[in-house]
Design a protein around this motif. Structure first.
Motif, PDB file in Angstrom:
ATOM      1  N   LEU A   8       0.830  -1.205   0.000  1.00 27.90           N
ATOM      2  CA  LEU A   8       0.000   0.000   0.000  1.00 27.90           C
ATOM      3  C   LEU A   8       0.867   1.258   0.000  1.00 27.90           C
ATOM      4  O   LEU A   8       0.540   2.246  -0.674  1.00 27.90           O
ATOM      5  CB  LEU A   8      -0.925   0.010   1.220  1.00 27.90           C
ATOM      6  CG  LEU A   8      -2.220  -0.794   1.110  1.00 27.90           C
ATOM      7  CD1 LEU A   8      -2.974  -0.757   2.436  1.00 27.90           C
ATOM      8  CD2 LEU A   8      -3.102  -0.251  -0.018  1.00 27.90           C
ATOM      9  N   SER A   9       1.971   1.216   0.746  1.00 23.90           N
ATOM     10  CA  SER A   9       2.853   2.380   0.761  1.00 23.90           C
ATOM     11  C   SER A   9       3.405   2.652  -0.639  1.00 23.90           C
ATOM     12  O   SER A   9       3.489   3.812  -1.074  1.00 23.90           O
ATOM     13  CB  SER A   9       4.001   2.182   1.763  1.00 23.90           C
ATOM     14  OG  SER A   9       4.929   1.218   1.318  1.00 23.90           O
ATOM     15  N   SER A  10       3.755   1.603  -1.372  1.00 19.01           N
ATOM     16  CA  SER A  10       4.221   1.778  -2.748  1.00 19.01           C
ATOM     17  C   SER A  10       3.122   2.338  -3.639  1.00 19.01           C
ATOM     18  O   SER A  10       3.357   3.205  -4.487  1.00 19.01           O
ATOM     19  CB  SER A  10       4.705   0.442  -3.322  1.00 19.01           C
ATOM     20  OG  SER A  10       5.982   0.110  -2.848  1.00 19.01           O
ATOM     21  N   SER A  16       1.122   9.384  -5.633  1.00 16.51           N
ATOM     22  CA  SER A  16       1.490  10.748  -5.256  1.00 16.51           C
ATOM     23  C   SER A  16       2.534  11.317  -6.212  1.00 16.51           C
ATOM     24  O   SER A  16       2.433  12.469  -6.651  1.00 16.51           O
ATOM     25  CB  SER A  16       2.028  10.748  -3.820  1.00 16.51           C
ATOM     26  OG  SER A  16       2.482  12.028  -3.449  1.00 16.51           O
ATOM     27  N   ASP A  17       3.548  10.511  -6.549  1.00 16.18           N
ATOM     28  CA  ASP A  17       4.593  10.968  -7.475  1.00 16.18           C
ATOM     29  C   ASP A  17       4.017  11.255  -8.857  1.00 16.18           C
ATOM     30  O   ASP A  17       4.413  12.222  -9.522  1.00 16.18           O
ATOM     31  CB  ASP A  17       5.692   9.914  -7.591  1.00 16.18           C
ATOM     32  CG  ASP A  17       6.570   9.852  -6.355  1.00 16.18           C
ATOM     33  OD1 ASP A  17       6.437  10.741  -5.493  1.00 16.18           O
ATOM     34  OD2 ASP A  17       7.374   8.904  -6.240  1.00 16.18           O
ATOM     35  N   PHE A  18       3.087  10.413  -9.293  1.00 14.13           N
ATOM     36  CA  PHE A  18       2.466  10.611 -10.601  1.00 14.13           C
ATOM     37  C   PHE A  18       1.706  11.936 -10.647  1.00 14.13           C
ATOM     38  O   PHE A  18       1.874  12.732 -11.573  1.00 14.13           O
ATOM     39  CB  PHE A  18       1.509   9.454 -10.902  1.00 14.13           C
ATOM     40  CG  PHE A  18       0.667   9.660 -12.124  1.00 14.13           C
ATOM     41  CD1 PHE A  18       1.223   9.591 -13.386  1.00 14.13           C
ATOM     42  CD2 PHE A  18      -0.687   9.936 -12.006  1.00 14.13           C
ATOM     43  CE1 PHE A  18       0.458   9.788 -14.524  1.00 14.13           C
ATOM     44  CE2 PHE A  18      -1.466  10.135 -13.130  1.00 14.13           C
ATOM     45  CZ  PHE A  18      -0.901  10.062 -14.397  1.00 14.13           C
ATOM     46  N   MET A  19       0.877  12.175  -9.623  1.00 16.00           N
ATOM     47  CA  MET A  19       0.101  13.415  -9.574  1.00 16.00           C
ATOM     48  C   MET A  19       1.012  14.628  -9.412  1.00 16.00           C
ATOM     49  O   MET A  19       0.795  15.678 -10.021  1.00 16.00           O
ATOM     50  CB  MET A  19      -0.908  13.345  -8.424  1.00 16.00           C
ATOM     51  CG  MET A  19      -1.969  12.270  -8.621  1.00 16.00           C
ATOM     52  SD  MET A  19      -2.956  11.980  -7.132  1.00 16.00           S
ATOM     53  CE  MET A  19      -3.761  13.566  -6.971  1.00 16.00           C
ATOM     54  N   ASP A 216       0.835  11.017   0.428  1.00 17.43           N
ATOM     55  CA  ASP A 216       2.194  10.897   0.945  1.00 17.43           C
ATOM     56  C   ASP A 216       2.180  10.491   2.419  1.00 17.43           C
ATOM     57  O   ASP A 216       2.960   9.637   2.854  1.00 17.43           O
ATOM     58  CB  ASP A 216       2.933  12.219   0.764  1.00 17.43           C
ATOM     59  CG  ASP A 216       4.403  12.108   1.148  1.00 17.43           C
ATOM     60  OD1 ASP A 216       5.054  11.144   0.719  1.00 17.43           O
ATOM     61  OD2 ASP A 216       4.887  12.990   1.885  1.00 17.43           O
ATOM     62  N   VAL A 217       1.292  11.104   3.191  1.00 15.32           N
ATOM     63  CA  VAL A 217       1.153  10.747   4.606  1.00 15.32           C
ATOM     64  C   VAL A 217       0.698   9.293   4.743  1.00 15.32           C
ATOM     65  O   VAL A 217       1.216   8.535   5.581  1.00 15.32           O
ATOM     66  CB  VAL A 217       0.160  11.684   5.317  1.00 15.32           C
ATOM     67  CG1 VAL A 217      -0.290  11.092   6.647  1.00 15.32           C
ATOM     68  CG2 VAL A 217       0.793  13.046   5.557  1.00 15.32           C
ATOM     69  N   ALA A 218      -0.280   8.907   3.922  1.00 15.51           N
ATOM     70  CA  ALA A 218      -0.781   7.530   3.965  1.00 15.51           C
ATOM     71  C   ALA A 218       0.334   6.538   3.636  1.00 15.51           C
ATOM     72  O   ALA A 218       0.430   5.468   4.250  1.00 15.51           O
ATOM     73  CB  ALA A 218      -1.944   7.359   2.989  1.00 15.51           C
ATOM     74  N   ALA A 219       1.192   6.898   2.676  1.00 16.29           N
ATOM     75  CA  ALA A 219       2.307   6.031   2.311  1.00 16.29           C
ATOM     76  C   ALA A 219       3.288   5.893   3.468  1.00 16.29           C
ATOM     77  O   ALA A 219       3.715   4.784   3.819  1.00 16.29           O
ATOM     78  CB  ALA A 219       3.021   6.588   1.083  1.00 16.29           C
ATOM     79  N   ASN A 220       3.664   7.027   4.059  1.00 18.96           N
ATOM     80  CA  ASN A 220       4.596   6.998   5.184  1.00 18.96           C
ATOM     81  C   ASN A 220       4.030   6.212   6.361  1.00 18.96           C
ATOM     82  O   ASN A 220       4.745   5.443   7.020  1.00 18.96           O
ATOM     83  CB  ASN A 220       4.923   8.424   5.636  1.00 18.96           C
ATOM     84  CG  ASN A 220       5.787   9.169   4.642  1.00 18.96           C
ATOM     85  OD1 ASN A 220       6.537   8.570   3.891  1.00 18.96           O
ATOM     86  ND2 ASN A 220       5.673  10.484   4.632  1.00 18.96           N
ATOM     87  N   ILE A 225       3.938   1.482   9.894  1.00 20.86           N
ATOM     88  CA  ILE A 225       3.217   0.406  10.586  1.00 20.86           C
ATOM     89  C   ILE A 225       3.714  -0.954  10.110  1.00 20.86           C
ATOM     90  O   ILE A 225       3.887  -1.886  10.909  1.00 20.86           O
ATOM     91  CB  ILE A 225       1.701   0.534  10.359  1.00 20.86           C
ATOM     92  CG1 ILE A 225       1.179   1.837  10.984  1.00 20.86           C
ATOM     93  CG2 ILE A 225       0.962  -0.655  10.964  1.00 20.86           C
ATOM     94  CD1 ILE A 225      -0.272   2.122  10.685  1.00 20.86           C
ATOM     95  N   ALA A 226       3.977  -1.075   8.795  1.00 17.65           N
ATOM     96  CA  ALA A 226       4.499  -2.332   8.257  1.00 17.65           C
ATOM     97  C   ALA A 226       5.847  -2.669   8.882  1.00 17.65           C
ATOM     98  O   ALA A 226       6.112  -3.820   9.250  1.00 17.65           O
ATOM     99  CB  ALA A 226       4.631  -2.238   6.737  1.00 17.65           C
TER     100      ALA A 226
END
Length: 279
Positions: A8-10, A16-19, A216-220, A225-226
């Motif tokens: 999910l982080s990926s 995010s990078d695409f947008m 970005d926050v969701a990814a971090n 957590i992982a």
């Protein structure tokens, strides 16, 4: 659950990078980053309040500061590398940031099974190829050096996120955003004063920029957590798949034709993912 969160982080980072890549074609990159950081800060503060994670042990504080300041430095170096070099050279190198937490995990005694090790190698090769490396480009040493530095800084950021998340993933993200706002806020204000960007264009893009910050926050958070739940070597590899996500989104949304080497990268990454999840 560890593998799902790392993937999910990926997915979140790649989206995010695409947008962000789309928006920085018409708006200053520093301004996009600064506004997205504000949106991310608001989102993570809301999470901290709802979950009452603000009561957590403060052992996360130094790691959050390191993640924020080193991550902000990495962004500046990365954009500088892009400005002076070729995307097809810079992006694959900077995408090697996962090697830092991977090395840290190995030094701590974590190990792959033979099958997952083969999968990790396939994913690493796939990420490099999916980024569309321009092997014949005359990039020069300066952008190459900056790209390597950006990868190192991003890798340290990922490691700091993992270590801070041992105390609290949510508060590590909160402290990280505070530190980054302290860096990007003044720089963004200075940029606005000097360049005077089209404020109408900026206002119309704010909702999309806010989504970038939240992703970005969701990814971090997913990554943190992982790393808290499972071995860092696995999280580092699966969390490094975001360049593949960006390349696939560009092909689907923008109908960009992937080069043969990128198709090979996507196939290698998927094959590696299958090996790691089967291990």
């Amino acid at each position: 659950m560890t593998a799902v969160l790392a993937l999910l982080s990926s997915l979140f980072w790649g989206s995010s990078d695409f947008m962000g890549g789309l928006l920085t074609k018409r708006l200053p990159a520093l301004l996009v980053v600064a506004i997205s950081q504000v949106a991310g800060f608001i989102a993570i503060v809301a999470v901290a309040l709802v979950t009452e994670e603000w009561r957590a042990d403060t052992g996360y504080v130094p790691w959050a500061i390191v993640a924020g300041l080193v991550g902000a430095s990495g962004m500046v170096v990365f954009y500088r590398a892009l400005a002076t070099g070729t995307m097809g050279v810079v992006a694959p190198i900077s995408g090697l940031s996962g090697l830092v937490p991977l090395t840290a995990g190995l030094l701590a005694g974590e190990r792959f099974t033979p099958l997952s090790a083969a999968g990790a190698v396939a994913i690493g090769v796939g990420v490099l190829l999916a980024s569309g490396p321009e092997l014949s480009a005359e990039a020069g040493w300066r952008p190459l050096g900056l790209a390597v530095l950006a990868a190192l800084l991003f890798g340290i950021t990922l490691l700091a996120i993992a270590r801070g998340s041992e105390y609290s993933a949510v508060m590590t993200m909160t402290g990280m955003r505070v530190a980054q706002l302290a860096v990007f806020g003044p720089l963004a204000l200075l940029l606005v004063r000097r360049t005077r960007p089209d404020l109408h264009a900026v206002r119309s893009a704010v909702p999309l920029i806010a989504v970038i910050g939240i992703l970005d926050v969701a990814a971090n958070l997913s990554y943190g957590i992982a790393a808290e739940l499972g071995p860092l070597v696995v999280v580092a590899v699966l969390g490094s798949l975001y360049p593949v996500v960006t390349a696939v989104l560009a092909a689907i949304v923008l109908h960009e034709r992937l080069r043969g080497i990128q198709y090979a990268g996507v196939v290698a990454a998927i094959g590696g993912l299958m090996l790691m999840t089967a291990a």
